[in-house]
Scaffold this motif. Sequence first.
Motif, mmCIF file in Angstrom:
data_model
loop_
_atom_site.group_PDB
_atom_site.id
_atom_site.type_symbol
_atom_site.label_atom_id
_atom_site.label_comp_id
_atom_site.label_asym_id
_atom_site.label_seq_id
_atom_site.Cartn_x
_atom_site.Cartn_y
_atom_site.Cartn_z
ATOM 1 N N LEU A 130 0.850 -1.181 0.000
ATOM 2 C CA LEU A 130 0.000 0.000 0.000
ATOM 3 C C LEU A 130 0.885 1.229 0.000
ATOM 4 N N THR A 131 0.708 2.071 -1.014
ATOM 5 C CA THR A 131 1.456 3.318 -1.104
ATOM 6 C C THR A 131 0.465 4.462 -0.985
ATOM 7 N N ILE A 132 0.692 5.308 -0.001
ATOM 8 C CA ILE A 132 -0.157 6.470 0.227
ATOM 9 C C ILE A 132 0.572 7.670 -0.359
ATOM 10 N N GLY A 133 0.003 8.268 -1.397
ATOM 11 C CA GLY A 133 0.621 9.401 -2.073
ATOM 12 C C GLY A 133 0.594 10.666 -1.218
ATOM 13 N N VAL B 132 3.894 2.207 2.617
ATOM 14 C CA VAL B 132 4.730 3.386 2.393
ATOM 15 C C VAL B 132 3.804 4.591 2.487
ATOM 16 N N ILE B 133 4.067 5.458 3.454
ATOM 17 C CA ILE B 133 3.185 6.585 3.708
ATOM 18 C C ILE B 133 3.884 7.879 3.319
ATOM 19 N N ASN B 134 3.325 8.541 2.321
ATOM 20 C CA ASN B 134 3.795 9.855 1.901
ATOM 21 C C ASN B 134 2.775 10.931 2.267
ATOM 22 N N GLY B 135 1.529 10.525 2.484
ATOM 23 C CA GLY B 135 0.439 11.456 2.738
ATOM 24 C C GLY B 135 -0.069 11.362 4.164
ATOM 25 N N ARG B 136 -1.404 11.489 4.313
ATOM 26 C CA ARG B 136 -2.012 11.593 5.642
ATOM 27 C C ARG B 136 -2.871 10.370 5.940
ATOM 28 N N ILE B 137 -2.706 9.838 7.151
ATOM 29 C CA ILE B 137 -3.550 8.749 7.637
ATOM 30 C C ILE B 137 -4.066 9.132 9.021
ATOM 31 N N VAL B 138 -5.376 9.006 9.191
ATOM 32 C CA VAL B 138 -6.000 9.172 10.502
ATOM 33 C C VAL B 138 -6.583 7.812 10.845
ATOM 34 N N ARG C 241 -1.238 -1.085 10.349
ATOM 35 C CA ARG C 241 -0.667 -2.404 10.647
ATOM 36 C C ARG C 241 0.124 -2.855 9.434
ATOM 37 N N GLY C 242 1.390 -3.254 9.656
ATOM 38 C CA GLY C 242 2.189 -3.709 8.537
ATOM 39 C C GLY C 242 3.433 -4.439 8.978
ATOM 40 N N LEU C 243 3.876 -5.370 8.122
ATOM 41 C CA LEU C 243 5.150 -6.028 8.395
ATOM 42 C C LEU C 243 6.277 -5.008 8.264
ATOM 43 N N LYS C 244 6.237 -4.231 7.180
ATOM 44 C CA LYS C 244 7.219 -3.158 6.983
ATOM 45 C C LYS C 244 6.444 -1.857 6.797
ATOM 46 N N VAL C 245 6.695 -0.900 7.666
ATOM 47 C CA VAL C 245 6.018 0.388 7.594
ATOM 48 C C VAL C 245 7.084 1.458 7.413
ATOM 49 N N ARG C 246 6.849 2.345 6.442
ATOM 50 C CA ARG C 246 7.805 3.423 6.172
ATOM 51 C C ARG C 246 7.066 4.751 6.116
ATOM 52 N N LEU C 247 7.468 5.677 6.952
ATOM 53 C CA LEU C 247 6.939 7.037 6.933
ATOM 54 C C LEU C 247 7.986 7.918 6.275
ATOM 55 N N THR C 248 7.632 8.502 5.140
ATOM 56 C CA THR C 248 8.569 9.387 4.460
ATOM 57 C C THR C 248 8.512 10.769 5.095
ATOM 58 N N SER C 249 9.329 11.670 4.610
ATOM 59 C CA SER C 249 9.407 13.011 5.210
ATOM 60 C C SER C 249 8.110 13.797 5.063
ATOM 61 N N THR C 250 7.245 13.415 4.126
ATOM 62 C CA THR C 250 5.975 14.130 3.925
ATOM 63 C C THR C 250 4.803 13.439 4.626
#
Length: 167
Positions: free
Chosen positions: A79-82, A97-103, A107-116
């Motif tokens: 799942l890629t969040i733009g 992969v989170i680039n945007g906003r989540i409220v 849950r994930g095996l590998k979770v990545r929060l980018t600078s945005t």
Amino acid sequence: MFSKSKINEPGSEADKPASAAPTAAPAAPAQSDYKPTAPKPKAPASVLSSDLHVTGNLKTTGDIQVEGTVEGDIRAHLLTIGESATIKGEVTADDVVINGRIVGRVRGLKVRLTSTARVEGDIIHKTIAIESGAHFEGSVQRQDDPLNPGRSTKPGANPAAAKAETA
């Protein structure tokens, strides 16, 4: 007699190359035809464009790239969040992969929060990476199986965490 022995003896050396050649030729294309179909070509990610607003849950075994708004839970493989995306609900995926906003919960095996990234909610993960500049409000919890919501961390780990909180 030489020709008679070729015909009557199925194990003769003259018959082996003749019978092996036609058998080997069809077998080779069958194997080469089979190999490309065995590991099916990976389907491209489903893309929800920036002008799309979805109300409801999304579930797939494939990949999703969200650029728009989703009000509901999402379950996917990758799942890629733009950057322009907003998710209001629980997100569950092998790779997130989170680039945007989540409220909501992630849950994930590998979770990545980018600078945005902008996350308001708890993150339950096996491995996590948070880039400098990411905004995160919530708790982070490591689990061996974060995709299973009914399962908590190891039984011995929770009492230790409870003791640490009360001390």
